[in-house]
Write a protein that holds these residues in place. Structure first.
Motif, PDB file in Angstrom:
ATOM      1  N   LYS A  28       5.967  -8.863  27.265  1.00  0.00           N
ATOM      2  CA  LYS A  28       7.378  -9.139  26.594  1.00  0.00           C
ATOM      3  C   LYS A  28       8.390  -7.991  27.033  1.00  0.00           C
ATOM      4  O   LYS A  28       7.937  -6.795  27.122  1.00  0.00           O
ATOM      5  CB  LYS A  28       7.168  -9.266  25.217  1.00  0.00           C
ATOM      6  CG  LYS A  28       8.541  -9.629  24.586  1.00  0.00           C
ATOM      7  CD  LYS A  28       8.366  -9.837  23.123  1.00  0.00           C
ATOM      8  CE  LYS A  28       9.913 -10.258  22.603  1.00  0.00           C
ATOM      9  NZ  LYS A  28       9.842 -10.737  20.817  1.00  0.00           N
ATOM     10  N   ILE A  29       9.445  -8.205  27.600  1.00  0.00           N
ATOM     11  CA  ILE A  29      10.422  -7.455  27.836  1.00  0.00           C
ATOM     12  C   ILE A  29      11.852  -7.719  27.247  1.00  0.00           C
ATOM     13  O   ILE A  29      11.962  -8.771  27.198  1.00  0.00           O
ATOM     14  CB  ILE A  29      10.480  -7.108  29.361  1.00  0.00           C
ATOM     15  CG1 ILE A  29      10.996  -8.491  30.270  1.00  0.00           C
ATOM     16  CG2 ILE A  29       9.173  -6.529  29.979  1.00  0.00           C
ATOM     17  CD1 ILE A  29      11.471  -8.234  31.528  1.00  0.00           C
ATOM     18  N   SER A  30      12.661  -6.816  27.334  1.00  0.00           N
ATOM     19  CA  SER A  30      14.143  -7.219  26.967  1.00  0.00           C
ATOM     20  C   SER A  30      14.590  -8.241  27.600  1.00  0.00           C
ATOM     21  O   SER A  30      14.688  -8.071  29.032  1.00  0.00           O
ATOM     22  CB  SER A  30      15.012  -5.917  26.705  1.00  0.00           C
ATOM     23  OG  SER A  30      16.360  -6.170  26.521  1.00  0.00           O
ATOM     24  N   PHE A  31      15.596  -9.193  27.283  1.00  0.00           N
ATOM     25  CA  PHE A  31      16.241 -10.110  28.016  1.00  0.00           C
ATOM     26  C   PHE A  31      17.305  -9.693  29.129  1.00  0.00           C
ATOM     27  O   PHE A  31      17.001  -9.989  30.249  1.00  0.00           O
ATOM     28  CB  PHE A  31      17.046 -11.009  27.036  1.00  0.00           C
ATOM     29  CG  PHE A  31      17.999 -12.184  27.702  1.00  0.00           C
ATOM     30  CD1 PHE A  31      17.150 -13.175  28.325  1.00  0.00           C
ATOM     31  CD2 PHE A  31      19.161 -12.040  28.196  1.00  0.00           C
ATOM     32  CE1 PHE A  31      17.507 -14.181  29.132  1.00  0.00           C
ATOM     33  CE2 PHE A  31      19.863 -13.251  28.768  1.00  0.00           C
ATOM     34  CZ  PHE A  31      18.993 -14.235  29.343  1.00  0.00           C
ATOM     35  N   LYS A  32      17.855  -8.368  28.730  1.00  0.00           N
ATOM     36  CA  LYS A  32      18.978  -7.725  29.707  1.00  0.00           C
ATOM     37  C   LYS A  32      17.958  -7.130  31.050  1.00  0.00           C
ATOM     38  O   LYS A  32      18.604  -7.111  31.969  1.00  0.00           O
ATOM     39  CB  LYS A  32      19.598  -6.860  28.836  1.00  0.00           C
ATOM     40  CG  LYS A  32      18.803  -5.675  28.760  1.00  0.00           C
ATOM     41  CD  LYS A  32      19.821  -4.708  27.984  1.00  0.00           C
ATOM     42  CE  LYS A  32      19.222  -3.280  27.343  1.00  0.00           C
ATOM     43  NZ  LYS A  32      18.230  -2.713  28.275  1.00  0.00           N
ATOM     44  N   ASP A  33      16.734  -6.970  30.867  1.00  0.00           N
ATOM     45  CA  ASP A  33      15.961  -6.386  32.006  1.00  0.00           C
ATOM     46  C   ASP A  33      15.509  -7.335  32.868  1.00  0.00           C
ATOM     47  O   ASP A  33      14.794  -7.033  34.040  1.00  0.00           O
ATOM     48  CB  ASP A  33      14.756  -5.467  31.311  1.00  0.00           C
ATOM     49  CG  ASP A  33      15.392  -4.290  30.505  1.00  0.00           C
ATOM     50  OD1 ASP A  33      16.457  -3.791  31.048  1.00  0.00           O
ATOM     51  OD2 ASP A  33      14.417  -3.662  29.551  1.00  0.00           O
TER      52      ASP A  33
END
Length: 152
Positions: A28-33
């Motif tokens: 899981k990663i941040s949407f902005k990334d």
């Protein structure tokens, strides 16, 4: 990209074929990334399990948003060949449609693309053009408003 329920299964499958050096499973990663990760890729996969009960029960075959994101970043897309996913990918033009349960098909398509860098770039340029012409929010909103005005 993502840490859903199939994450570990995917990591294990990649490892079982000795492809660890060609795949990077982020979790899981941040949407902005997300765009940065997509842009670090050569080819993007949108493989969904056609046997997934909600898909069968509701005739819902997943949102094409992931495909649109990949296309907007100029990436060829390998997608499952069912449902509405078939509306976005033309085999050999902007990606490939495969049976998501066929490892042989996936390997064949990936090998083909790895050997043809120019094809990857050509597919990517076409995908950027298609997103601008057909799938930008301005284009989608225009189509929605036109239907609304017609009363359909």
């Amino acid at each position: 990209i993502g840490g859903g329920p199939e994450y570990q299964k995917i990591r294990n499958l990649v490892a079982s074929f000795g492809l660890d050096s060609l795949f990077y499973c982020t979790g899981k990663i941040s949407f902005k990334d997300i765009p940065a990760y997509i842009n670090a890729s050569d080819v993007c996969l949108a493989l969904f399990d056609r046997a997934y009960r909600p898909f069968r029960k509701y005739s819902f075959f997943y949102s094409p948003m992931k495909i649109a994101e990949y296309m907007a970043c100029g990436k060829p897309v390998i997608a499952s060949n069912f449902g509405n996913l078939k509306n976005y990918i033309v085999n050999g033009k902007n990606g490939y449609l495969i049976n998501e349960s066929s490892v042989d098909q996936l390997v064949m398509v990936l090998q083909k693309l790895i050997k043809e860098r120019k094809k990857i770039n050509k597919m990517g340029r076409l995908n950027i053009r298609l997103v601008r012409e057909l799938y930008s929010w301005d284009k989608i909103n225009t189509r929605i408003l036109a239907r609304f005005e017609k009363g359909t």
